[in-house]
Design an enzyme around this catalytic site. Structure first.
Site, short mmCIF file in Angstrom:
data_model
loop_
_atom_site.label_atom_id
_atom_site.label_comp_id
_atom_site.label_asym_id
_atom_site.label_seq_id
_atom_site.Cartn_x
_atom_site.Cartn_y
_atom_site.Cartn_z
N GLY A 212 0.84 -1.21 0.00
CA GLY A 212 0.00 0.00 0.00
C GLY A 212 0.86 1.24 0.00
CG ASN A 213 -0.16 4.73 -1.50
OD1 ASN A 213 -0.87 5.52 -0.90
ND2 ASN A 213 -0.52 4.15 -2.65
CG HIS A 214 2.87 6.44 4.09
ND1 HIS A 214 2.56 5.70 5.20
CD2 HIS A 214 4.18 6.20 3.83
CE1 HIS A 214 3.63 5.04 5.61
NE2 HIS A 214 4.63 5.32 4.78
CB ALA A 280 -1.70 7.61 -3.84
#
Ligand code: CTP
Length: 404
Positions: A212-214, A280
């Protein structure tokens, strides 16, 4: 959520028996989330007390050019009051007040404030049936409408005189409904459909792990709320995030992976006027997703990744009249990279974030963006809250439709 939520409303009360109904009117405004200030003509105080209206509006009531009770008489600045308001409503509007409004006879604070008002002005007449039909009153209605003021017609029913007919001030509920319908019909994105993506995507490795990402999703949710506030019908395709849409009119489609987001976007894209890709999206995902939890064994472990589909580019490839906005998150050669993305993804506008700018990027309340349009016109913006950036982006959308 009512379109009156957050609106600053100046209520002018003139002296007719219907003034007693302004107590309910103020209560309904407050219930809808509006901020209310009340101006009363001296005669209206015989019908409803300033204390009632100040208690309900949670603000002092203004009725004279200066406060006589104060030791150092303080001037009630009618210009400030008028400029404060998003809209002014004169209810009840008696024949006397209406005629002063048409001639500019500002011998009381209400009419002086009316003459200074730049905001939309509504008036709800209230008088006996014969007065309501008198040519002099009808000419006031005509004059005020020609000034751009909006009349909330009186209703029929029993009047204070005992007669029955047209002239009763519209009921408070009907005044609120009239204002809401009128304001909604004038919202700049009324009738437009907007698709927005938000948040990260999670790409499964096995049943318990993911890549995943932030991204928090805040930017996309702020865009969705603001677009709905401007009257648009919003479809928000959101990856995993704790955010909830503040505006109840936003349709949220929750997705997890880039493929889910791609599918959801393509389901709606043909039918929308605008698409804004604020998500994102993961660029890569595990080529194979393990069906069972991967057990710890070897000292080293690697996962083979494959590219996800570029959702924004796929929308750019099939777009017809849609106004397509993308984001670009860059750490170097920002402007050049963003320009390449405009061409590659067939965008109308790109919102460039540089992680080199302090206060910009993931998990921040603020953002510093630069707009670049199809003609490569570059417009750097100040550091602002993400809500304000959302407003700026949607202003570009409003401008686009104003031009086309
Ligand atoms: N985007 C998308 N689908 C993807 C990847 C990105 O829709 N699979 C969208 C993002 O929502 C954003 C824009 O494309 O609006 C640019 O995203 P960004 O991460 O800056 O660029 P990438 O195209 O992924 O290229 P790179 O990571 O190489 O900079």
């Amino acid at each position: 959520m009512s379109v009156l939520n957050g609106k600053k409303i100046l209520l002018g009360v003139s002296g007719g028996i219907a003034a007693y109904k302004t107590a309910s009117l103020v209560r309904l405004f407050i219930k809808a989330g509006a901020h209310v200030q009340v101006i009363m003509t001296p005669a209206s105080k015989d019908f409803v007390t300033p204390l009632t209206l100040s208690t309900l509006s949670k603000n002092p009531v203004h009725s004279s050019f200066f406060n006589q009770d104060d030791e150092d008489a303080v001037w009630n600045n009618h210009v400030d009051l008028a400029l404060w308001a998003d809209l002014m409503l004169i209810a009840p509007a008696t024949s006397n007040t209406l005629s002063k409004m048409t001639t500019g006879n500002s011998d009381n604070l209400l009419v002086a404030t009316y003459l200074s008002a730049k905001c939309p002005v509504y008036f709800a007449p209230a008088m006996d049936l014969d007065m309501y039909k008198h040519p002099s009153v009808l000419s006031s209605f005509t004059a005020l409408k020609s000034f751009g003021n909006i009349m909330i017609p009186a209703e029929s029913g029993e009047l204070a005189s005992g007669l029955s007919g047209e002239g009763r001030m519209a009921e408070p509920e009907n005044i609120i409904a009239f204002l809401e319908a009128d304001l909604e019909s004038k919202l700049p994105l009324k009738g437009k459909k907007i698709l927005i993506t938000a948040g990260p995507t999670y790409e499964a490795i096995d049943p318990v792990r993911f890549i995943g990402n932030h991204s928090s999703g805040k930017m996309g949710f702020d865009l969705a709320n603001e677009a709905a506030n401007l009257g648009a019908q919003v479809i928000l395709v959101a990856g995993p995030t704790h955010y909830k849409a503040k505006n109840g009119l936003v349709k949220v489609i929750n997705v997890v992976s880039a493929q889910d987001m791609y599918d959801a976007c393509h389901e709606y894209f043909n039918d929308v006027d605008v698409a804004i890709a604020a998500a994102a999206v993961a660029d890569y995902r595990p080529k194979v997703v393990a069906l069972q939890k991967i057990k710890k064994a070897a000292d080293e472990f690697s996962i083979e990744l494959e590219k996800t589909k570029d959702i924004l580019a796929s929308l750019g490839a099939i777009k017809k009249n849609q106004f397509l906005i993308g984001f670009a998150l860059e750490t170097e050669n920002e402007i050049e990279n963003a320009k390449l993305k405009i061409q590659k993804k067939n965008l109308d506008l790109i919102v460039l974030n540089s992680l080199q700018d302090e206060g910009a990027g993931f998990k921040k309340e603020t953002n510093k963006v630069t707009f670049i349009d199809q003609d490569f016109k570059i417009e750097p913006m100040e550091l602002k809250s993400k809500e304000s950036v959302a407003v700026d982006i949607l202003n570009k959308v409003v401008l686009h439709f104003a031009k086309s």
